[in-house]
Design a protein around this motif. Structure first.
Motif, PDB file in Angstrom:
ATOM      1  N   SER B 126       0.910  -1.285   0.024  1.00  0.00           N
ATOM      2  CA  SER B 126      -0.004   0.082  -0.042  1.00  0.00           C
ATOM      3  C   SER B 126       0.776   1.351  -0.105  1.00  0.00           C
ATOM      4  CB  SER B 126      -0.729   0.051   1.253  1.00  0.00           C
ATOM      5  OG  SER B 126      -0.298   0.018   2.170  1.00  0.00           O
ATOM      6  N   THR B 127       2.333   1.133   0.301  1.00  0.00           N
ATOM      7  CA  THR B 127       2.965   2.455   0.504  1.00  0.00           C
ATOM      8  C   THR B 127       3.519   2.734  -0.774  1.00  0.00           C
ATOM      9  OG1 THR B 127       4.771   0.950   1.457  1.00  0.00           O
ATOM     10  CG2 THR B 127       3.258   2.202   2.943  1.00  0.00           C
ATOM     11  N   ILE B 128       3.830   1.772  -1.774  1.00  0.00           N
ATOM     12  CA  ILE B 128       4.954   2.058  -2.811  1.00  0.00           C
ATOM     13  C   ILE B 128       4.390   3.088  -3.690  1.00  0.00           C
ATOM     14  CG2 ILE B 128       5.926   1.056  -4.908  1.00  0.00           C
ATOM     15  CD1 ILE B 128       6.927  -1.090  -3.394  1.00  0.00           C
ATOM     16  N   ARG B 129       5.034   3.996  -4.034  1.00  0.00           N
ATOM     17  CA  ARG B 129       4.613   5.074  -4.981  1.00  0.00           C
ATOM     18  C   ARG B 129       5.538   5.023  -6.433  1.00  0.00           C
ATOM     19  NH1 ARG B 129       5.793   9.774  -4.608  1.00  0.00           N
ATOM     20  NH2 ARG B 129       7.659   9.700  -3.213  1.00  0.00           N
ATOM     21  N   VAL B 130       6.883   4.572  -6.420  1.00  0.00           N
ATOM     22  CA  VAL B 130       7.523   4.312  -7.561  1.00  0.00           C
ATOM     23  C   VAL B 130       8.248   2.927  -7.401  1.00  0.00           C
ATOM     24  CG1 VAL B 130       9.575   5.241  -8.678  1.00  0.00           C
ATOM     25  CG2 VAL B 130       8.077   6.805  -7.614  1.00  0.00           C
ATOM     26  N   LEU B 131       7.820   2.289  -8.573  1.00  0.00           N
ATOM     27  CA  LEU B 131       8.363   0.923  -8.678  1.00  0.00           C
ATOM     28  C   LEU B 131       9.216   0.784 -10.130  1.00  0.00           C
ATOM     29  CD1 LEU B 131       8.156  -1.354  -7.010  1.00  0.00           C
ATOM     30  CD2 LEU B 131       6.033  -1.968  -8.024  1.00  0.00           C
ATOM     31  N   LYS B 132      10.400   0.449  -9.954  1.00  0.00           N
ATOM     32  CA  LYS B 132      11.243   0.239 -11.295  1.00  0.00           C
ATOM     33  C   LYS B 132      12.108  -1.020 -11.290  1.00  0.00           C
ATOM     34  CE  LYS B 132      11.730   5.262 -11.921  1.00  0.00           C
ATOM     35  NZ  LYS B 132      12.502   6.329 -12.366  1.00  0.00           N
ATOM     36  N   PHE B 133      11.675  -1.897 -12.257  1.00  0.00           N
ATOM     37  CA  PHE B 133      12.265  -3.111 -12.164  1.00  0.00           C
ATOM     38  C   PHE B 133      12.993  -3.130 -13.717  1.00  0.00           C
ATOM     39  CE2 PHE B 133       8.822  -4.752  -9.810  1.00  0.00           C
ATOM     40  CZ  PHE B 133       9.071  -4.657  -8.610  1.00  0.00           C
ATOM     41  N   HIS B 134      14.239  -3.727 -13.876  1.00  0.00           N
ATOM     42  CA  HIS B 134      14.985  -4.091 -14.837  1.00  0.00           C
ATOM     43  C   HIS B 134      15.579  -5.515 -14.656  1.00  0.00           C
ATOM     44  CE1 HIS B 134      18.589  -4.520 -17.588  1.00  0.00           C
ATOM     45  NE2 HIS B 134      18.024  -3.720 -18.004  1.00  0.00           N
ATOM     46  N   GLY B 135      15.353  -6.371 -15.830  1.00  0.00           N
ATOM     47  CA  GLY B 135      15.836  -7.638 -15.925  1.00  0.00           C
ATOM     48  C   GLY B 135      15.170  -8.803 -14.938  1.00  0.00           C
ATOM     49  N   ILE B 136      13.591  -8.164 -14.410  1.00  0.00           N
ATOM     50  CA  ILE B 136      13.173  -9.321 -13.783  1.00  0.00           C
ATOM     51  C   ILE B 136      12.163 -10.300 -14.480  1.00  0.00           C
ATOM     52  CG2 ILE B 136      11.583  -9.369 -11.730  1.00  0.00           C
ATOM     53  CD1 ILE B 136      14.077  -8.162 -10.876  1.00  0.00           C
TER      54      ILE B 136
END
Lengths: 162, 384
Positions: B126-136
């Protein structure tokens, strides 16, 4: 405050008088509040004291006067570049002595730009240094007992203490 | 000489530490007892495996910070495992600790070859505002609830199928920025219905992956290529004006286009368009008649960038059409992108096109070396 006043007089904690232009003083929130509250016209003899020593206040005012034109009107990229260079020169100072006072002053005077600049300067002095080198630069006394150090070493095997 | 620095308030010392790389900021907790507790108040931890000598030392450090540490004040966390292939259960433990800590900004960077998977908790936070993934690599998702998520950036992420993406987006009601670059979708099927993302402002996506209806609130739309082998053609956009929604807020559009007349006919669906970037023009689609010059073209379009411009028939026709009709056009940029024309050739081309009749008097002609995308602020990661 009458709009004709262009500069105000303030006292340092050592009791010395300093002049600062109104536009430069606006860079500090507390000074800005003072401008709104206190009468600064010529026939007013109240001179506010700023809890910053003379040596530091000279530097703080120098910073404000340099940055005021840009803060008030915005600046082009080339101005910003020039100002960045000026900041670097400005921060070349005696670390142990004045940098500490600048940090305190920027904090006390709520001056965001100078606060960031002074913190960045302090961090740059630490960057790439070992723990013992940082202790030496800032005269930080290692107050861990040898047992405590041994325990820390065991708890944080991935870290270097020296 | 006395130690003045240590007498400063916590907030000031923490601000100093914020300018240091994480590894060093954490190490200052060994300076003295005064500095010892500060490591637990660091709001940002950005950890790169290349900064550590060896895998064990790296794992111990992250364990120490995330598992033994107090993460009460942690807001931003970045992990870059550039070279170390870590066991997936270790990563899961770390991510779970972060999710429980109420982190707001999470960036995880793995090399594409490792097939790293994430625990499902990361999609229900519920708290995450920014999520960035590479290579997942994503496994199929059972539930998604990211009610605070504003920015989602997936780069070189492998998805089992297209439903997985639809599921993910359906759980992000407040999303403002969506960046999907170089995705690898195993099972490329028809796009799933998802509701309109009402808060979305910026979208950088392959054209066929997300239904345009979902994106129709944006002001910035970049239709990127897809990295996965064999699906390059999905990047080319040949929309049918009657089947796309109206983008009432769109001011910036960049895309690969097939058939320029087709895209011009779509302009009526972008009434505020000011900035158009064509990455590359393909000419497989037959010409369509253009019944009316769209209003946005005649009275809003200010910047036009033409990637891989050549003095060939369709390119020239498109360029002439724009110049003839765009009355407030300020700049035309061409890039040499794919065909790598020389500087001389480019300036020759600029000379030729600046001689074409045009509706806007004050128009500059430039060589744009950055190829297309003039705005890259969607592509910023932590400085690992």
């Amino acid at each position: 405050m009458s709009s004709s006043v262009e500069a105000i007089t303030v006292l340092s904690s050592d009791g010395d008088e300093f002049k600062i232009t109104v536009s430069a003083a606006k860079l500090s929130k507390p000074l800005n509040w003072m401008l709104e509250d206190v009468c600064f016209s010529d026939d007013c003899d109240e001179v506010p004291t700023i809890e910053v020593n003379s040596k530091t206040l000279v530097k703080v005012i120098e910073y404000c006067e340099k940055h005021a034109p840009r803060a008030n009107s915005g600046a082009s990229d080339s101005d910003a570049e020039e100002l960045k260079k000026w900041d670097i020169e400005f921060m070349k100072m005696d670390v142990k002595d004045i940098l500490f006072h600048i940090l305190m002053a920027a904090n006390y005077l709520h001056m965001e730009g100078l606060y960031d600049l002074a913190c960045q300067t302090a961090a740059d002095l630490m960057k790439g240094m070992t723990v013992s080198q940082i202790r030496k630069i800032f005269h930080i006394k290692n107050d861990f007992s040898s047992e405590e150090q041994e325990q820390l070493r065991r708890q944080h095997p991935g870290c270097s203490f020296d | 000489m006395c130690d003045k620095l240590s007498s400063l308030p916590d907030s000031l010392l923490l601000h100093i530490l914020s300018f240091l790389p994480t590894k060093q900021a954490v190490a200052t907790s060994f300076l003295s007892k005064r500095w010892r507790p500060l490591r637990h108040s660091l709001p940002t931890l950005i950890i790169h495996d290349a900064k550590f000598l060896g895998r064990e030392v790296f794992i111990q450090f992250v364990d120490d910070v995330l598992i033994s540490g107090d993460l009460k004040f942690l807001k931003n966390f970045g992990l870059n495992c550039w070279s170390l292939d870590l066991p997936n259960d270790k990563i899961n433990i770390w991510i779970d600790a972060l999710i429980n800590s109420k982190v707001e900004h999470l960036e995880i960077w793995f090399p594409y070859r490792f097939n790293t998977k994430l625990p499902s908790g990361v999609f229900n936070c519920s708290t995450i505002r920014v999520l960035k993934f590479h290579g997942i690599t994503f496994s199929s998702l059972s539930s998604v609830n990211l009610p605070s998520l504003e920015v989602l950036h997936l780069n070189r992420v492998r998805l089992p199928d297209i439903n997985c993406l639809a599921m993910l987006l359906s759980g992000c009601a407040l999303l403002e920025m969506l960046v999907l670059t170089d995705l690898d979708v195993n099972n490329y099927g028809p796009t799933q219905e998802i509701g309109k993302l009402n808060h979305l402002v910026t979208a950088v996506v392959p054209p066929s992956l997300v239904p345009l209806e979902a994106l129709s609130n944006v002001t910035f739309l970049s239709l990127q290529s897809i990295w996965s082998p064999g699906v390059t053609m999905h990047a080319i956009w040949s929309p049918d004006a009657d089947n796309i929604p109206t983008f009432y807020n769109l001011t910036h559009l960049e895309c690969y286009v097939d058939g320029w007349t087709r895209i011009v006919n779509c302009f009526r669906n972008f009434p505020k368009l000011q900035n158009l970037v064509i990455f590359k023009l393909f000419c497989r689609f037959p010409h369509e008649p253009i019944p009316n010059v769209p209003t946005c073209l005649s009275s809003h379009l200010k910047e036009f960038t033409f990637g891989d411009f050549q003095l060939h028939e369709a390119y020239v026709a498109f360029m002439k059409f724009i110049l003839n009709n765009a009355q407030v056009l300020c700049s035309v940029k061409i890039t040499s992108g794919y065909t790598l024309s020389s500087e001389v050739e480019i300036s020759e081309m600029i000379k030729v096109i600046s001689g074409y009749p045009r509706a806007s008097e004050n128009c500059k002609f430039l060589h744009d070396i950055s190829l297309g995308s003039s705005r890259k602020d969607w592509d910023c990661w932590f400085r690992f």
